[in-house]
Design a protein around this motif. Structure first.
Motif, PDB file in Angstrom:
ATOM      1  N   MET A 258       0.837  -1.543  -0.073  1.00  0.00           N
ATOM      2  CA  MET A 258      -0.178  -0.298  -0.091  1.00  0.00           C
ATOM      3  C   MET A 258       0.738   1.079   0.055  1.00  0.00           C
ATOM      4  O   MET A 258       0.767   2.089  -0.788  1.00  0.00           O
ATOM      5  CB  MET A 258      -0.587   0.123   1.484  1.00  0.00           C
ATOM      6  N   ALA A 259       1.861   1.299   0.955  1.00  0.00           N
ATOM      7  CA  ALA A 259       2.254   2.305   1.365  1.00  0.00           C
ATOM      8  C   ALA A 259       3.482   3.326  -0.132  1.00  0.00           C
ATOM      9  O   ALA A 259       3.289   4.148  -0.802  1.00  0.00           O
ATOM     10  CB  ALA A 259       4.190   2.316   2.342  1.00  0.00           C
TER      11      ALA A 259
ATOM     12  N   SER B 128       2.884   2.026  -2.391  1.00  0.00           N
ATOM     13  CA  SER B 128       1.764   1.884  -4.263  1.00  0.00           C
ATOM     14  C   SER B 128       1.116   3.692  -4.398  1.00  0.00           C
ATOM     15  O   SER B 128       1.012   4.147  -5.068  1.00  0.00           O
ATOM     16  CB  SER B 128       0.400   1.403  -4.266  1.00  0.00           C
ATOM     17  N   ILE B 129       0.512   3.319  -2.715  1.00  0.00           N
ATOM     18  CA  ILE B 129       0.464   5.306  -1.951  1.00  0.00           C
ATOM     19  C   ILE B 129       1.484   5.619  -3.052  1.00  0.00           C
ATOM     20  O   ILE B 129       1.239   7.213  -3.960  1.00  0.00           O
ATOM     21  CB  ILE B 129      -0.019   5.273  -1.294  1.00  0.00           C
TER      22      ILE B 129
ATOM     23  N   ASP C 250       1.324   6.183  -6.867  1.00  0.00           N
ATOM     24  CA  ASP C 250       0.230   6.966  -7.546  1.00  0.00           C
ATOM     25  C   ASP C 250       0.125   6.325  -7.875  1.00  0.00           C
ATOM     26  O   ASP C 250      -0.403   6.628  -9.550  1.00  0.00           O
ATOM     27  CB  ASP C 250       0.469   7.922  -7.908  1.00  0.00           C
ATOM     28  N   ASP C 251      -0.096   4.858  -8.228  1.00  0.00           N
ATOM     29  CA  ASP C 251       0.497   3.526  -8.970  1.00  0.00           C
ATOM     30  C   ASP C 251       0.080   2.020  -8.448  1.00  0.00           C
ATOM     31  O   ASP C 251       1.172   1.612  -8.156  1.00  0.00           O
ATOM     32  CB  ASP C 251       0.951   3.314 -10.338  1.00  0.00           C
ATOM     33  N   PHE C 252      -1.049   1.380  -8.278  1.00  0.00           N
ATOM     34  CA  PHE C 252      -1.162   0.266  -7.618  1.00  0.00           C
ATOM     35  C   PHE C 252      -0.399  -1.050  -8.953  1.00  0.00           C
ATOM     36  O   PHE C 252      -1.062  -2.036  -7.727  1.00  0.00           O
ATOM     37  CB  PHE C 252      -3.064  -0.399  -7.389  1.00  0.00           C
TER      38      PHE C 252
END
Length: 267
Positions: free
Chosen positions: A37-38, A40-41, A44-46
């Motif tokens: 999550m960290a 990806s955030i 700004d792209d999972f």
């Protein structure tokens, strides 16, 4: 009896683990989620953070917190547990389901399903029918993310041509995707739940159906009401091959019949 400096206690032949150690044992899951999550955030792209990297780092953490044995023994124990039959079975299904979803998308099955739903019903039912298509597709391929990725561009296009709200159209794709994934017999979460609890997939499907179906019906009725103002500017492909829907139908019918999921996906 105590073993390993009080880490494990045995009383009347029942193994008991202190709460503190129990929470620590769950920490690799927390490490995996936080890493994924960290990063990806931040990016700004999972899809930038490889799941395998997060899994490897969390696995290393699991070996670190597994005390009381030499490092090589800890790695061996971890590898043996990771190679459990239920885990490997889930991986097989996950790989097959991913391949099925990718092939279905590239061959045009997704668009064929949506076009059929939109052609059978009038323009006023565009919203509920795309919601229904999302439910059907996610139920067939066993992944909500794959359904969202496949249908969201189409939902945005329909919203723009039909004069609707883009967030609203994306919302009914999300709702249908999670409904189907919850019920799907070939979903990785379904495999994990049924294999670990020793129950049949068809029984899990029937039990979940009574929970998810009422919510889906209510949602569908609301979409019928809210989607009544959509105009008839939606342009559909005229060369849709309806036989492309057969793979989805095959998966659902054979899985409900109780045929082994690996055989179903191979078919």
């Amino acid at each position: 009896m105590k073993k390993g400096n009080g880490i494990i206690e045995k009383d009347n032949d029942v193994m008991q683990v202190p709460a503190r150690r129990g929470w620590l044992a769950l920490s690799p899951v927390v490490v995996f989620l936080l890493l994924y999550m960290a990063v990806s955030i931040i990016l700004d792209d999972f899809y930038k953070m490889p799941v395998s990297v997060a899994l490897m780092l969390s696995s290393m953490w699991a070996i670190v917190i597994y005390r009381g044995r030499p490092l090589l023994q800890r790695i061996e124990d971890f590898s043996r547990s990771a190679g459990h039959a239920n885990i490997l079975y889930m991986i097989w299904v996950f790989i097959l389901a991913g391949a099925f979803a990718a092939i279905a998308k590239e061959s045009g099955s997704v668009m064929a399903t949506v076009n059929l739903a939109l052609r059978v019903f009038p323009p006023a039912f565009v919203v509920p029918m795309v919601f229904f298509a999302a439910c059907f597709i996610s139920l067939s391929i066993g992944t909500s993310v794959g359904t969202v990725v496949a249908l969201t561009p189409l939902a945005v296009e329909i919203a723009e041509t039909a004069g609707g709200s883009v967030p609203f159209f994306v919302a009914f794709v999300l709702g249908g995707a999670f409904f189907g994934d919850n019920l799907s017999i070939i979903s990785d979460t379904t495999i994990a739940a049924t294999r670990s609890q020793g129950c049949d997939m068809s029984d899990k499907f029937k039990a979940n159906l009574w929970i998810a179906l009422p919510a889906a019906v209510i949602t569908l009725v609301l979409y019928v009401i809210l989607g009544a103002e959509v105009n008839d500017n939606v342009v559909l492909s005229s060369d849709t091959d309806w036989w492309l829907i057969l793979p989805y139908l095959t998966v659902i019918v054979t899985a409900v019949m109780g045929i082994n999921v690996t055989i179903v996906l191979t078919l």
